[in-house]
Design an enzyme around this catalytic site. Sequence first.
Site, PDB file in Angstrom:
ATOM      1  N   GLY A 267      38.465  42.528  47.130  1.00 51.73           N
ATOM      2  CA  GLY A 267      38.906  41.130  47.192  1.00 51.73           C
ATOM      3  C   GLY A 267      39.917  40.785  46.115  1.00 51.73           C
ATOM      4  O   GLY A 267      40.979  40.240  46.379  1.00 51.73           O
ATOM      5  N   ALA A 268      39.568  41.106  44.872  1.00 52.23           N
ATOM      6  CA  ALA A 268      40.419  40.732  43.751  1.00 52.23           C
ATOM      7  C   ALA A 268      39.893  41.376  42.486  1.00 52.23           C
ATOM      8  O   ALA A 268      38.839  42.018  42.495  1.00 52.23           O
ATOM      9  CB  ALA A 268      40.442  39.216  43.589  1.00 52.23           C
ATOM     10  N   MET A 269      40.648  41.196  41.379  1.00 51.41           N
ATOM     11  CA  MET A 269      40.263  41.835  40.124  1.00 51.41           C
ATOM     12  C   MET A 269      40.596  40.949  38.940  1.00 51.41           C
ATOM     13  O   MET A 269      41.686  40.374  38.851  1.00 51.41           O
ATOM     14  CB  MET A 269      40.995  43.188  40.005  1.00 51.41           C
ATOM     15  CG  MET A 269      40.663  43.963  38.754  1.00 51.41           C
ATOM     16  SD  MET A 269      38.899  44.362  38.669  1.00 51.41           S
ATOM     17  CE  MET A 269      38.671  44.353  36.904  1.00 51.41           C
ATOM     18  N   GLU A 270      39.659  40.880  37.993  1.00 55.24           N
ATOM     19  CA  GLU A 270      39.709  39.907  36.898  1.00 55.24           C
ATOM     20  C   GLU A 270      40.438  40.380  35.652  1.00 55.24           C
ATOM     21  O   GLU A 270      40.178  39.849  34.558  1.00 55.24           O
ATOM     22  CB  GLU A 270      38.264  39.542  36.514  1.00 55.24           C
ATOM     23  CG  GLU A 270      37.455  40.671  35.825  1.00 55.24           C
ATOM     24  CD  GLU A 270      36.571  41.482  36.757  1.00 55.24           C
ATOM     25  OE1 GLU A 270      36.877  41.532  37.965  1.00 55.24           O
ATOM     26  OE2 GLU A 270      35.589  42.081  36.280  1.00 55.24           O
ATOM     27  N   HIS A 303      35.631  32.978  41.236  1.00 59.18           N
ATOM     28  CA  HIS A 303      34.891  34.160  40.773  1.00 59.18           C
ATOM     29  C   HIS A 303      35.702  34.928  39.723  1.00 59.18           C
ATOM     30  O   HIS A 303      35.203  35.235  38.641  1.00 59.18           O
ATOM     31  CB  HIS A 303      34.572  35.055  41.975  1.00 59.18           C
ATOM     32  CG  HIS A 303      33.859  36.325  41.633  1.00 59.18           C
ATOM     33  ND1 HIS A 303      32.486  36.448  41.701  1.00 59.18           N
ATOM     34  CD2 HIS A 303      34.306  37.531  41.215  1.00 59.18           C
ATOM     35  CE1 HIS A 303      32.133  37.663  41.335  1.00 59.18           C
ATOM     36  NE2 HIS A 303      33.228  38.354  41.032  1.00 59.18           N
ATOM     37  N   GLU A 304      36.956  35.220  40.045  1.00 62.33           N
ATOM     38  CA  GLU A 304      37.769  36.004  39.112  1.00 62.33           C
ATOM     39  C   GLU A 304      38.022  35.223  37.823  1.00 62.33           C
ATOM     40  O   GLU A 304      37.973  35.779  36.727  1.00 62.33           O
ATOM     41  CB  GLU A 304      39.095  36.425  39.755  1.00 62.33           C
ATOM     42  CG  GLU A 304      38.959  37.211  41.050  1.00 62.33           C
ATOM     43  CD  GLU A 304      37.985  38.370  40.980  1.00 62.33           C
ATOM     44  OE1 GLU A 304      37.814  38.968  39.898  1.00 62.33           O
ATOM     45  OE2 GLU A 304      37.367  38.682  42.021  1.00 62.33           O
ATOM     46  N   HIS A 307      35.026  35.307  35.507  1.00 62.78           N
ATOM     47  CA  HIS A 307      34.844  36.574  34.795  1.00 62.78           C
ATOM     48  C   HIS A 307      35.423  36.520  33.373  1.00 62.78           C
ATOM     49  O   HIS A 307      35.065  37.328  32.537  1.00 62.78           O
ATOM     50  CB  HIS A 307      35.513  37.730  35.544  1.00 62.78           C
ATOM     51  CG  HIS A 307      34.622  38.448  36.516  1.00 62.78           C
ATOM     52  ND1 HIS A 307      33.343  38.850  36.201  1.00 62.78           N
ATOM     53  CD2 HIS A 307      34.850  38.882  37.789  1.00 62.78           C
ATOM     54  CE1 HIS A 307      32.816  39.481  37.247  1.00 62.78           C
ATOM     55  NE2 HIS A 307      33.706  39.510  38.230  1.00 62.78           N
ATOM     56  N   GLU A 326      28.541  40.979  37.384  1.00 72.50           N
ATOM     57  CA  GLU A 326      28.772  40.593  38.780  1.00 72.50           C
ATOM     58  C   GLU A 326      27.699  39.652  39.320  1.00 72.50           C
ATOM     59  O   GLU A 326      28.015  38.648  39.964  1.00 72.50           O
ATOM     60  CB  GLU A 326      28.908  41.842  39.666  1.00 72.50           C
ATOM     61  CG  GLU A 326      30.116  42.724  39.317  1.00 72.50           C
ATOM     62  CD  GLU A 326      31.455  41.990  39.372  1.00 72.50           C
ATOM     63  OE1 GLU A 326      31.511  40.851  39.879  1.00 72.50           O
ATOM     64  OE2 GLU A 326      32.463  42.551  38.886  1.00 72.50           O
TER      65      GLU A 326
HETATM   66  C1  7MF Z   1      33.718  37.230  44.959  1.00 73.98           C
HETATM   67  O1  7MF Z   1      33.865  41.615  41.288  1.00 73.98           O
HETATM   68  C2  7MF Z   1      32.597  38.027  44.919  1.00 73.98           C
HETATM   69  C3  7MF Z   1      32.724  39.399  44.839  1.00 73.98           C
HETATM   70  C4  7MF Z   1      35.359  44.195  41.458  1.00 73.98           C
HETATM   71  C5  7MF Z   1      35.823  44.295  42.856  1.00 73.98           C
HETATM   72  C6  7MF Z   1      35.707  41.414  42.787  1.00 73.98           C
HETATM   73  O2  7MF Z   1      35.686  40.557  40.560  1.00 73.98           O
HETATM   74  C7  7MF Z   1      35.247  41.624  41.365  1.00 73.98           C
HETATM   75  C8  7MF Z   1      35.793  42.934  40.748  1.00 73.98           C
HETATM   76  C9  7MF Z   1      34.218  44.277  44.782  1.00 73.98           C
HETATM   77  C10 7MF Z   1      33.399  43.607  45.691  1.00 73.98           C
HETATM   78  C11 7MF Z   1      33.333  42.220  45.672  1.00 73.98           C
HETATM   79  C12 7MF Z   1      34.093  41.483  44.758  1.00 73.98           C
HETATM   80  C13 7MF Z   1      34.919  42.152  43.836  1.00 73.98           C
HETATM   81  C14 7MF Z   1      34.975  43.564  43.856  1.00 73.98           C
HETATM   82  C15 7MF Z   1      33.969  40.003  44.793  1.00 73.98           C
HETATM   83  C16 7MF Z   1      35.076  39.185  44.809  1.00 73.98           C
HETATM   84  C17 7MF Z   1      34.946  37.819  44.895  1.00 73.98           C
HETATM   85  N1  7MF Z   1      35.355  43.015  39.374  1.00 73.98           N
HETATM   86 BR1  7MF Z   1      34.269  46.117  44.820  1.00 73.98          BR
HETATM   87 ZN    ZN Z   2      33.316  40.169  40.146  1.00 71.10          ZN
END
Ligand code: 7MF
Ligand code: ZN
Length: 875
Positions: A267-270, A303-304, A307, A326
Amino acid sequence: MPDSAPQIIRREDYRSPDYRIEQVELDFDLEPRRTRVRARLTVQADHDQGDEPRPLVLDGEELELMAIAIDGRPLSPAEYVLEEQRLIIPRPPQRFLLETEVVIRPDTNTELSGLYVSNGVFCTQCEAEGFRRITWFQDRPDVMATYRTTIRADRATQPVLLSNGNLVEEGELEQGRHFAVWEDPFPKPSYLFGLVAGDLACNERSFTTRSGREVKLRIFVEHGKEGRTGYAMDSLVRAMRWDEERFGLEYDLDLFNIVAVSDFNMGAMENKSLNIFNDKYILADPETATDADFDGIESVVAHEYFHNWTGNRITCRDWFQLSLKEGLTVFRDQEFSADMRSRPVKRIQDVRRLRAAQFPEDAGPLAHPVRPDSYIEINNFYTATIYEKGAEVIRMLHAFLGEAGFQKGMGLYIARHDGQAVTCDDFVAAMADANDVDLSQFKRWYSQAGTPVLTVSGRYDTGRGAYELTVEQHTPPTPGQADKQPLQMPLSIGLLDRQGRDIPLVPGGGAGQESLTLPIRSERQTFVIEDVPEPAALSLNRGFSAPVNIRIDRDAEERAFLMAHDSDPFQRWEAGQEFATELMLATAGGQAPSLAAFIDAFGELLRDRRLEPAFVAEAATLPGEDYVAERMVVIDVEAVHHARQTLRREIALALRADLEVLYREMASDEAYSPDAEAAGRRALRNVALAYLSALAEEDARELDRLVTHYRTADNMTDRMAALRLLVNLPGPEQEKALRDFEDRYGSDMLVMDKWFMLQAISTLPDTLERVETLLGHPAFSLERPNKVRALIGAFTVGNPLRYHAADGSGYDFHAKRTLELDQVNPQVAARLLAPLGRWRRFDDARQEKMKAALQRILAAPRLSRDLYEVASKAL
Ligand code: 7MF
Ligand code: ZN
């Protein structure tokens, strides 16, 4: 099997690193085919001075080493050992500067981990272990350093150069190249490193924090798409404000950048101050995005952002602690969305997701605790258990401590651990210490896998005027964990009188209250609630306070009563879902149950104008086929499909007038707005449309209604709602609509994902053939995760009827494409495999075919570690 025997990493083997890396200077010379990365690492020994010097072991993958020096002196080949994925310096000094130079190939990086190119944009993905594909490093989250990053690139094709922290310098270089220098003052683990270089447009806004800091917010996208970033920007501002108000947490730099790219594994990365997103979670306008897409953007952006404190300022000591950041951050984004929209509706949606993804995982071969004990490939552990069950564990803590106690615990957690890499134990200890409570039994939620089952019986004692409740708990065995201990959990209940009103529950003679939270902690407990004049029904697990399965004997009358009266909207929804599930199970089992009581209660719900439309839409949506199937001893996908279709049709026939009223009343002549209220009305109208369309094959007017709904839609939510129904109807209308959709949106990659997905979930018999054909469509590519998920993932996860075809064609397709994909992108291939792991739930013939598909995968040459782990554990 992979080339070398895959190694199992165990939590109990954790050792702190022998060397700290305090400062990192990176210099990138970007070229798609040949990027040079120079690294200068300040290394400090972190073991006893008297000891023998220990080797420094660095991680690296697919790096071409060009130079290596310590304190300015090049190393001779005798001074280091270069292995396939490790670089070892056997006798380094106590404190030194390590310089390396490597060459990497972003253009052929189809794994999308490390540095790669997406639509001409250089970008990175380093979580969990991608940084080692950029440079030699101790690539583990407990090595935290400050970073200074220089990026050199061609100015014409990469005018925008971004990394973490603050821009400290930029300028021109020779031959049309330019550079930028970024400095991140906060120490961070390597997985939070981020870099972007490309020709991007940007939407900019300013945000003033509570304490007066001016923060520049920027969202970068491909040119021409900046008009679609408004909702993401609004969401970001709302998230920043909310984190200040509810958690007292402020942003800590003057700059916050988001970049949207089209090819992204998740989805995305923080990454610190440089969040990188799958553009699906940034780009939206009414014409191309649905209400669900808008929702997704709001929660992923939040979410991001969240983080930044829960993940970045305080990070994980090792990857076994992944849920530390998480689970907590999912809890935070769920609470944010609940505060922004309807709290009950949000809870219903979150529980739906938990049950659809996490409960089956916890009951299958890949079951693992929220804090796992071992793994082969960490990428396989970004699971529903770590995220969603992890969030439920935090939610239970919140229920025990209350909002004030929980925030007190958060405050202590941050005061103690800001700037550190810590464990789930540290988090729970902060919660316990701040509130002076004992959470030692509660901690079993972190170590014990499996979904507990609560068996509940209630009895009214007329003579005593008391209600007696017995609760037994049992957690089924999971792989490697045969015996389970009892868990501590909050179980919220209510009692309703004959008028459907809450009876005040008086714990220990205190003031009356509507709900009571029972403190569950043993295998068997009995509770007596005194002063109950006349109970009619027990409302159990209000708000889904405990993430468990409940077994309780109820008759149709009681279910209908709760469905009509429970003051807890979650349980009101739940009563309807349970009722419908029982009916579908009976039908699937060959019975012909009476639907009258259910349909009456369903009609009441449709007519109740005091309820918010979004809630009615949830309550009027029948449980999915997978949810019902999970309740069968042996799953029969055809029988479940038939039972659900039957119930849908009966509802439509019996309540046609009510549904037509809703279809009319929920229409709007105002311009589209993605707000919760308007989205709720659309959702309910489209639910009504879905029921009415169950009559489309026998009544031409309903087919007309559907086609008109498609044609006249002024937004993607409505257009897609109609197309989703049309793809299940044989005949020219379907083809016509699909062609129209492709003509309108053929050049828009995100909308084409929807087009692929809808065709992949069609229940018509030729769906697999169609999916095979679509693999050759010019817009499809195995190198694009969104496309893979839209076509292959939608078919294997979202189309139980055709995926589980009796002849095994669905499984054959799945195995074949997964193996192809494994050569391109092992992370995505492994994630896609989960449905085959459910083989134990099916009949013998299907079991054989599913196992054969898994065996074929395991026998394949050049299997990735990712796919090997999932396939071998599934068997
Ligand atoms: C909302 O957790 C909930 C979960 C890791 C990659 C995004 O921010 C993250 C990253 C995976 C699976 C689900 C999510 C994410 C990842 C996610 C995103 C938005 N640190 Br793999
Ligand atoms: Zn996350």
